[in-house]
Write a protein that holds these residues in place. Structure first.
Motif, short mmCIF file in Angstrom:
data_model
loop_
_atom_site.label_atom_id
_atom_site.label_comp_id
_atom_site.label_asym_id
_atom_site.label_seq_id
_atom_site.Cartn_x
_atom_site.Cartn_y
_atom_site.Cartn_z
N CYS A 73 0.84 -1.19 0.00
CA CYS A 73 0.00 0.00 0.00
C CYS A 73 0.88 1.24 0.00
O CYS A 73 1.04 1.90 1.03
CB CYS A 73 -0.93 0.00 1.21
SG CYS A 73 -2.35 -1.05 1.02
N SER A 74 1.49 1.57 -1.09
CA SER A 74 2.28 2.79 -1.19
C SER A 74 2.05 3.37 -2.57
O SER A 74 2.34 2.75 -3.58
CB SER A 74 3.77 2.48 -0.98
OG SER A 74 4.21 1.51 -1.89
N VAL A 110 -3.73 3.06 2.38
CA VAL A 110 -2.39 3.61 2.27
C VAL A 110 -2.18 4.81 3.17
O VAL A 110 -1.05 5.14 3.57
CB VAL A 110 -2.09 3.98 0.79
CG1 VAL A 110 -2.82 5.24 0.39
CG2 VAL A 110 -0.59 4.11 0.56
N ASN A 155 -1.15 -2.80 4.04
CA ASN A 155 -0.41 -1.54 4.08
C ASN A 155 0.95 -1.73 4.77
O ASN A 155 1.26 -2.81 5.28
CB ASN A 155 -1.24 -0.41 4.70
CG ASN A 155 -1.48 -0.63 6.19
OD1 ASN A 155 -1.01 -1.59 6.78
ND2 ASN A 155 -2.23 0.27 6.79
#
Length: 664
Positions: free
Chosen positions: A5-6, A43, A62
């Motif tokens: 999650c970036s 995120v 995440n």
């Protein structure tokens, strides 16, 4: 696959739980907007957030989640993931607690529908301080609910005592005395049930697992519980049953009890001179969406009508408010409403929410039927209708009425009361007894057994009591002593042989059992023929023969006992045998978080004992071996549990793989 999650998230190209490849791809495309929206929210969340399938496959995670090392193995080992997903699927969310070294993070598992597929979102608290705050709020909510649940059994005891001591009324008949004694016994058992809920909810395991229960017996017992209260208020309670008497469901029994008790209690207190409860259940023609494998689902309907003159508008508004309030997995209100429903309405609404059920409220007309909205007819009462859906407990094949060559089975026409707290052991021992011709009534505790045997209709037909030695609330030894030496408080009218069953039959335990009045003690694991032979000998007044020794040969490091496995398959077939072995495995797996997080507690030894017996009966040799070591270790002053936990994890994983590899 796991997506970091970036920034913009790479989404999984396939989704779990969809059988055909073409359907899988179509569902993945349909769910992509949902996944993308979830990813953008995750995120920016500083909490650890993970989206996974019911099998533990990670779909999205995440950075906080990845730092904690939350992966498939972690979900299956740190959490009872399958049970959490079942509860979240039913009620929308379920409480979860994640232990990471010395830190424990509170959180919840949220069900996320993805078309015909589904996912489960695990969200954990950001810090230990937040976890502590959430845990304290959850404890307060739990104590409020169970404190309210204690009111009815206490009122039942007081009403029974008042009727027995009242001098200005008519003479007390034996039938009335028996009914009141039964209600008092049920009240005490209900108090024990509530206290066990407190213990379960407050442990780091995060609540009690679902269990098997007979719907008719539970509702009938609750009606009997409130009869003294109703009699004190000159209210008649009528129960109509439109469901199979032996229907056994699997689900959160504590919430079924809370829902039914609060409905009945409210109507008895405010519903006029007559309260009618109609219980019905019908099998659904097809499995509901997002259920595992198309199980046998039953829709339960409780319709309760009274003659209390109708529900005042302000009470109806409070009920509607309680039912509509949004709550998280621990029952904490998150709707932002300033109004606070009463404790009883909050308990009722929470129970209904945890069952994934619905409720309607209507005025009752003079003919007893519910009136349509805006009707001008005279209102004489209220009709409450609660519905929920639960799966039927796994059923075993029916046993033959005769043995080979037309010979009568060894326990033909014998009535046996089985007392066993392990659900998987209870069902399998019941099957072994029925396989030998017996008729079986099974309960999970000593108080339940005493309540049944205080009733003439049961006491006159039970030939033998077979009880596990290690039981909750009342041990099998205590139960045997009360049955053998009499129990004036329960007005027991049953006298017969009691046989003990235990996974640890050493000389000390045998001596204690015999002093309590048991005829003999049998040891788990036990084969069906040996069980039948031992009970037949006791019923005929003879000494039971020693059980057969296990087959000779090197055991090796195989996770399954070959002889027991083949016996299971021969009796019920491969898939039912696999199902029972997996149930015993889940029971053993549920002990692992307690050992790792809570450490030895007052109930740890009993839970280990129950899991040991279940694994032994179903041939899970490797797991049984480690559980026996754990039982011995928790009995010492400073137990070394972490090495045993690692051994147990390895045994559980190897055993699960071996069960899956059984030839179909």
């Amino acid at each position: 696959m796991t997506a970091r999650c970036s920034g913009d998230l790479p989404l999984p190209s396939t989704l779990p739980e969809v059988p055909a490849a073409r359907d899988r791809q179509r569902q993945a495309e349909a769910a992509r907007p949902i996944l993308q929206a979830l990813a953008r929210v995750m995120v920016t969340d500083r909490r650890a957030v993970t989206l996974a399938s019911a099998r533990g496959e990670i779909l999205l995670a995440n950075l906080s989640s990845q730092r904690l090392g939350i992966d498939r193995d972690g979900l299956l080992q740190h959490l009872d993931w399958e049970a959490l997903c079942t509860m979240a699927r039913r009620s929308g969310s379920a409480a979860a607690r994640w232990q990471q070294e010395a830190h424990c993070f509170e959180g919840e598992v949220v069900h996320v529908p993805l078309g015909s597929a589904e996912g489960f979102l695990l969200r954990l608290a950001e810090s230990d301080q937040e976890s502590t705050w959430l845990r304290n709020r959850a404890r307060a909510a739990t104590l409020m609910r169970v404190a309210h649940d204690l009111r009815t059994p206490i009122q039942s005891l007081l009403a029974s005592a008042g009727a027995l001591t009242r001098s200005d009324g008519p003479g007390l008949t034996e039938e009335t005395a028996q009914r009141m004694r039964r209600a008092a016994g049920l009240a005490l058992d209900q108090v024990s049930n509530v206290l066990s809920v407190i213990r379960g909810e407050q442990s780091l395991r995060g609540g009690q697992p679902d269990e098997d229960f007979r719907l008719v017996e539970e509702v009938s017992a609750l009606v009997s519980l409130v009869e003294p209260i109703a009699a004190a208020r000159a209210t008649e309670v009528v129960l109509t049953l439109d469901t199979p008497a032996d229907l056994t469901l699997h689900g959160p029994l504590r919430f079924v009890r809370a829902l039914c008790q609060n409905l009945i209690d409210n109507s008895v207190n405010h519903g006029g001179g007559r309260v009618e409860l109609r219980l019905s259940a019908a099998a659904l023609s097809a499995a509901l969406p997002l259920t595992d494998g198309g199980g046998d689902l039953w829709r339960v309907r409780m319709e309760l009508s009274d003659e209390g003159g109708g529900l005042p508008p302000e009470h109806r508004a409070r009920l509607a408010e309680a039912l509509s309030r949004q709550a998280d997995a621990e029952g904490r209100d998150i709707s932002g409403s300033d109004q606070r429903p009463s404790a009883g309405l909050s308990v009722l609404a929470h129970a209904l929410r945890q069952l994934g059920g619905e409720m309607t409220v209507a005025d009752r007309g003079a003919d007893g039927a519910a009136l349509p909205p805006q009707s001008e007819e005279r209102v004489i009462g209220t009709v409450f209708t609660a519905t929920f859906t639960l799966p039927r407990a796994p059923a075993l094949p029916q046993s033959a009425a005769q043995g080979a060559g037309g010979r009568p089975l060894p326990l033909s026409a014998r009535q046996i009361l089985l007392v066993e707290d392990s659900p998987s052991s209870r069902d399998w021992i019941s099957h072994m007894l029925r396989h030998s011709g017996a008729e079986v009534t099974a309960v999970g505790s000593g108080p339940e057994a005493l309540a049944l045997l205080a009733r003439v209709e049961y006491a006159t037909r039970i030939d033998l009591v077979l009880t596990d030695v290690t039981l909750p609330r009342m041990t099998g030894i205590e139960l045997a002593a009360r049955l053998s030496h009499g129990d004036a408080a329960a007005a027991l009218v049953w006298r017969g042989p009691v046989v003990g069953l235990t996974a640890h039959a050493d000389d000390r335990i045998r001596a204690a059992c015999l002093r309590a009045g048991m005829a003999t003690v049998l040891e788990k694991p036990i084969q069906a023929d040996d069980l039948a032979a031992g009970l037949t000998a006791v019923l005929n007044g003879a000494a039971p023969a020693a059980p057969r020794a296990a087959a000779a040969g090197p055991a090796g490091d195989r996770p399954l006992d070959g002889e027991v496995t083949q016996s299971l398959i021969a009796q019920i077939g491969v898939e039912p045998a696999r199902g029972f072995m997996l149930r015993a495995l889940r029971e053993a797996r549920q002990v692992l978080p307690e050992l790792r997080r809570d450490g030895p507690g007052p109930d740890t030894g009993r839970r280990l004992h129950a899991a040991t017996g279940a694994c032994g009966l179903t041939g899970l040799r490797a797991v049984e071996r480690v559980l026996r070591q754990a039982e011995a270790e928790v009995a010492v002053t400073n137990p070394r549990l972490e090495p045993l936990c690692r051994l147990l994890v390895d045994a559980l994983n190897r055993t699960e793989q071996a069960i899956g590899e059984l030839p179909s």
